[in-house]
Every structure is written in C-alpha cells, then in structure tokens.
Write a protein that holds these residues in place. Structure first.
Motif, PDB file in Angstrom:
ATOM      1  N   LEU A  11     -25.216 -49.157  -9.560  1.00 17.00           N
ATOM      2  CA  LEU A  11     -25.741 -48.342 -10.651  1.00 17.00           C
ATOM      3  C   LEU A  11     -26.771 -47.338 -10.150  1.00 17.00           C
ATOM      4  N   THR A  12     -27.547 -47.721  -9.139  1.00 20.73           N
ATOM      5  CA  THR A  12     -28.530 -46.797  -8.569  1.00 20.73           C
ATOM      6  C   THR A  12     -27.849 -45.572  -7.963  1.00 20.73           C
ATOM      7  N   VAL A  13     -26.801 -45.815  -7.176  1.00 20.62           N
ATOM      8  CA  VAL A  13     -26.063 -44.708  -6.557  1.00 20.62           C
ATOM      9  C   VAL A  13     -25.400 -43.841  -7.622  1.00 20.62           C
ATOM     10  N   ILE A  14     -24.751 -44.486  -8.592  1.00 21.61           N
ATOM     11  CA  ILE A  14     -24.061 -43.750  -9.650  1.00 21.61           C
ATOM     12  C   ILE A  14     -25.045 -42.933 -10.470  1.00 21.61           C
ATOM     13  N   LEU A  15     -26.176 -43.550 -10.829  1.00 21.48           N
ATOM     14  CA  LEU A  15     -27.153 -42.863 -11.669  1.00 21.48           C
ATOM     15  C   LEU A  15     -27.843 -41.734 -10.915  1.00 21.48           C
ATOM     16  N   THR A  16     -28.071 -41.902  -9.622  1.00 16.08           N
ATOM     17  CA  THR A  16     -28.650 -40.820  -8.823  1.00 16.08           C
ATOM     18  C   THR A  16     -27.730 -39.608  -8.834  1.00 16.08           C
ATOM     19  N   ALA A  17     -26.434 -39.840  -8.613  1.00 13.07           N
ATOM     20  CA  ALA A  17     -25.467 -38.744  -8.638  1.00 13.07           C
ATOM     21  C   ALA A  17     -25.402 -38.099 -10.023  1.00 13.07           C
ATOM     22  N   ALA A  18     -25.435 -38.943 -11.068  1.00 12.29           N
ATOM     23  CA  ALA A  18     -25.364 -38.424 -12.434  1.00 12.29           C
ATOM     24  C   ALA A  18     -26.600 -37.595 -12.772  1.00 12.29           C
ATOM     25  N   THR A  19     -27.759 -38.052 -12.318  1.00 10.13           N
ATOM     26  CA  THR A  19     -28.991 -37.309 -12.581  1.00 10.13           C
ATOM     27  C   THR A  19     -28.955 -35.946 -11.905  1.00 10.13           C
ATOM     28  N   LEU A  20     -28.526 -35.911 -10.657  1.00 14.65           N
ATOM     29  CA  LEU A  20     -28.405 -34.636  -9.948  1.00 14.65           C
ATOM     30  C   LEU A  20     -27.401 -33.721 -10.639  1.00 14.65           C
ATOM     31  N   GLY A  21     -26.320 -34.316 -11.136  1.00 15.86           N
ATOM     32  CA  GLY A  21     -25.327 -33.519 -11.832  1.00 15.86           C
ATOM     33  C   GLY A  21     -25.826 -32.969 -13.151  1.00 15.86           C
ATOM     34  N   SER A  24     -28.118 -29.968 -12.590  1.00 13.07           N
ATOM     35  CA  SER A  24     -27.626 -28.964 -11.649  1.00 13.07           C
ATOM     36  C   SER A  24     -27.725 -27.549 -12.185  1.00 13.07           C
ATOM     37  N   GLY A  25     -27.683 -27.404 -13.516  1.00 14.34           N
ATOM     38  CA  GLY A  25     -27.756 -26.059 -14.079  1.00 14.34           C
ATOM     39  C   GLY A  25     -29.107 -25.718 -14.650  1.00 14.34           C
ATOM     40  N   GLY A  26     -30.126 -26.521 -14.348  1.00 10.77           N
ATOM     41  CA  GLY A  26     -31.439 -26.302 -14.956  1.00 10.77           C
ATOM     42  C   GLY A  26     -32.109 -25.015 -14.574  1.00 10.77           C
ATOM     43  N   GLY A  27     -31.802 -24.472 -13.415  1.00 10.84           N
ATOM     44  CA  GLY A  27     -32.447 -23.229 -12.986  1.00 10.84           C
ATOM     45  C   GLY A  27     -31.666 -21.995 -13.317  1.00 10.84           C
ATOM     46  N   ARG A  28     -30.533 -22.159 -14.060  1.00  4.65           N
ATOM     47  CA  ARG A  28     -29.706 -21.012 -14.367  1.00  4.65           C
ATOM     48  C   ARG A  28     -29.491 -20.897 -15.864  1.00  4.65           C
ATOM     49  N   SER A  29     -29.150 -19.714 -16.296  1.00  5.13           N
ATOM     50  CA  SER A  29     -28.867 -19.492 -17.703  1.00  5.13           C
ATOM     51  C   SER A  29     -27.512 -20.089 -18.048  1.00  5.13           C
ATOM     52  N   ARG A  30     -27.138 -20.007 -19.310  1.00  2.82           N
ATOM     53  CA  ARG A  30     -25.859 -20.557 -19.744  1.00  2.82           C
ATOM     54  C   ARG A  30     -24.685 -19.835 -19.092  1.00  2.82           C
ATOM     55  N   THR A  31     -24.877 -18.606 -18.665  1.00  2.00           N
ATOM     56  CA  THR A  31     -23.800 -17.877 -18.016  1.00  2.00           C
ATOM     57  C   THR A  31     -23.676 -18.253 -16.555  1.00  2.00           C
ATOM     58  N   HIS A  47     -34.885 -34.242 -17.863  1.00  3.75           N
ATOM     59  CA  HIS A  47     -33.714 -35.005 -17.423  1.00  3.75           C
ATOM     60  C   HIS A  47     -33.999 -35.711 -16.106  1.00  3.75           C
ATOM     61  N   ALA A  48     -34.623 -34.991 -15.181  1.00  7.41           N
ATOM     62  CA  ALA A  48     -34.912 -35.568 -13.865  1.00  7.41           C
ATOM     63  C   ALA A  48     -35.855 -36.760 -14.002  1.00  7.41           C
ATOM     64  N   PHE A  49     -36.884 -36.620 -14.834  1.00  2.91           N
ATOM     65  CA  PHE A  49     -37.847 -37.698 -15.010  1.00  2.91           C
ATOM     66  C   PHE A  49     -37.186 -38.920 -15.631  1.00  2.91           C
ATOM     67  N   MET A  50     -36.333 -38.699 -16.652  1.00  6.23           N
ATOM     68  CA  MET A  50     -35.661 -39.830 -17.282  1.00  6.23           C
ATOM     69  C   MET A  50     -34.696 -40.501 -16.306  1.00  6.23           C
ATOM     70  N   GLY A  51     -34.043 -39.698 -15.469  1.00  6.64           N
ATOM     71  CA  GLY A  51     -33.142 -40.271 -14.480  1.00  6.64           C
ATOM     72  C   GLY A  51     -33.866 -41.159 -13.486  1.00  6.64           C
ATOM     73  N   VAL A  52     -35.000 -40.672 -12.988  1.00  5.47           N
ATOM     74  CA  VAL A  52     -35.796 -41.460 -12.047  1.00  5.47           C
ATOM     75  C   VAL A  52     -36.300 -42.735 -12.718  1.00  5.47           C
ATOM     76  N   ALA A  53     -36.740 -42.611 -13.976  1.00  2.00           N
ATOM     77  CA  ALA A  53     -37.244 -43.781 -14.701  1.00  2.00           C
ATOM     78  C   ALA A  53     -36.137 -44.814 -14.907  1.00  2.00           C
ATOM     79  N   MET A  54     -34.917 -44.356 -15.214  1.00  2.34           N
ATOM     80  CA  MET A  54     -33.805 -45.290 -15.398  1.00  2.34           C
ATOM     81  C   MET A  54     -33.478 -46.015 -14.103  1.00  2.34           C
ATOM     82  N   ILE A  55     -33.544 -45.284 -12.988  1.00  4.68           N
ATOM     83  CA  ILE A  55     -33.257 -45.909 -11.694  1.00  4.68           C
ATOM     84  C   ILE A  55     -34.298 -46.991 -11.388  1.00  4.68           C
ATOM     85  N   THR A  56     -35.571 -46.687 -11.618  1.00  8.92           N
ATOM     86  CA  THR A  56     -36.612 -47.677 -11.330  1.00  8.92           C
ATOM     87  C   THR A  56     -36.487 -48.891 -12.232  1.00  8.92           C
ATOM     88  N   MET A  57     -35.993 -48.700 -13.461  1.00  9.91           N
ATOM     89  CA  MET A  57     -35.852 -49.820 -14.384  1.00  9.91           C
ATOM     90  C   MET A  57     -34.746 -50.786 -13.978  1.00  9.91           C
TER      91      MET A  57
END
Length: 208
Positions: A11-21, A24-31, A47-57
């Motif tokens: 779950l840690t590996v899966i959630l890390t990949a999911a969090t990065l995914g 992935s578009g956070g620095g770009r506009s919808r286009t 999203h990043a903070f919640m992902g890290v928190a879920m991994i630690t939990m």
C-alpha cells in the motif's frame, strides 16, 4: 490497523505512486500549457500533504504531526476544498464533484486522527505496561458516532473508486489528436485518485 507487513509495504508503494500521479498537474493549467493558478498550486500541495499523511498512517504510530494539530490542518484543508466545490466556477473549469471528494478525503483524515488513538492497543508507555489481566492488545471501545462515520466514509470511498475510474475512462476517450496529451494526463490523475480512494477505504476499515 493493518497488521500485515507485506500489505503495508504494498500500500505504501501504491499510495506513493498515486500521490505523485494526483499532483502531477498541480503546476500547470487545465490546458497543460500555461503555469497553473495559485488555486491549483494550493490544491496540489494539499493533495501531497494528505498523501504523505495517509502513507504514515499505514505504519505504527505514524503521524505527520501531533494529532490535534493534524486535525486542525485537515479541517482547513477540508474547508478549502468545500469552498472550491461550492464557489462560482469559471467556464471550462473542472466539475464540482472532485473538489467535494477531496474535501471528504480531508474529513476522513480528521476521522483517522480521532479514531487511531481509540483503535490502537492500550499498551501503556512504549508498549511495556500490561493490564491487570495480562491483555495488552484490547483496543478501547470506539464511540458509536465515530464508528458509524467510519463505515459511511469507507463505503463512500469504495464508491469513489468506481466514479474516478469512470472519469479516467472518459479522459481516455480522445476526440482530437491535439487534445490527446491533456486528456491522457487527466485520465492518469483520475486513476491515481481512484487508487487513493481505495487505499483510504482500506485504512478506514482497518481502524474500525
């Protein structure tokens, strides 16, 4: 909580990949061409903070910060996404449901911050103190309201998996070559949110 070490690592590996995914578009506009707005950057950071928190939990005693402070941060995060879900939306912006979903993810994190101390075994300091009857693994009783809320949240996130996978399928329905990269990126983000929803449901069920 989750007792299997192999499942925790998976779950840690899966959630890390999911969090990065999902970010992935956070620095770009919808286009996908211009830099993203401040709102998108804040949402991506949440999203990043919640992902890290879920991994630690997933791990014993794992928290990003003290429980009370963590709950406050997630309350602010939930308020942020609820505001986005209820606010006036400009033409071409994303639909309201994803923002409402992210708000519920933050609510689930608050639930975890409240439920984890109740669900963990009452072993005393550093797990070395024993009960009078020698039972060190019996958890405290979870309040009924907290239990019901957990069941509802777990059920919702199972449903959200289907909804996000539906979004991912729509994202892959390419109608123009020019829009293919942007649609593929959105599909990948939706699939990442589906995975995060599935993991959240597992974590909540593990705490019940």
């Amino acid at each position: 909580m989750i007792d299997s070490l192999a499942l925790r690592w998976a779950l840690t590996v899966i959630l890390t990949a999911a969090t990065l995914g999902s970010i992935s578009g956070g620095g770009r506009s919808r286009t996908g061409r211009a830099p993203g707005t401040t709102t998108l950057r804040i949402s991506s950071a949440a999203h990043a903070f919640m992902g890290v928190a879920m991994i630690t939990m997933l791990w014993p005693g794992g928290t990003v910060m003290p429980g009370g402070l963590e709950a406050i941060v997630f309350a602010v995060t939930a308020g942020w996404f609820f505001r986005l879900a209820s606010g006036v939306r400009p033409p071409g912006s994303a639909p309201r449901w994803p923002d409402l979903h992210h708000a519920l993810m933050a609510v689930a994190m608050i639930w975890m911050a409240l439920a984890m101390p109740v669900a963990l075994p009452t072993t005393g300091m550093a797990g070395h103190q024993h009960s009078p009857h020698g039972d060190t693994s019996a958890p405290m009783g979870m309040p009924a309201l907290l239990l019901i809320a957990g069941v509802v949240l777990a059920g919702y996130f199972l449903l959200a998996v289907v909804l996000w996978l539906s979004h991912a399928g729509l994202g892959l329905h390419i109608t123009s070559v020019a829009g293919a990269p942007r649609r593929s990126r959105r599909a990948f983000e939706a699939a990442s949110h589906a995975v995060s929803s599935a993991v959240m449901s597992v974590i909540v069920l593990g705490a019940l």
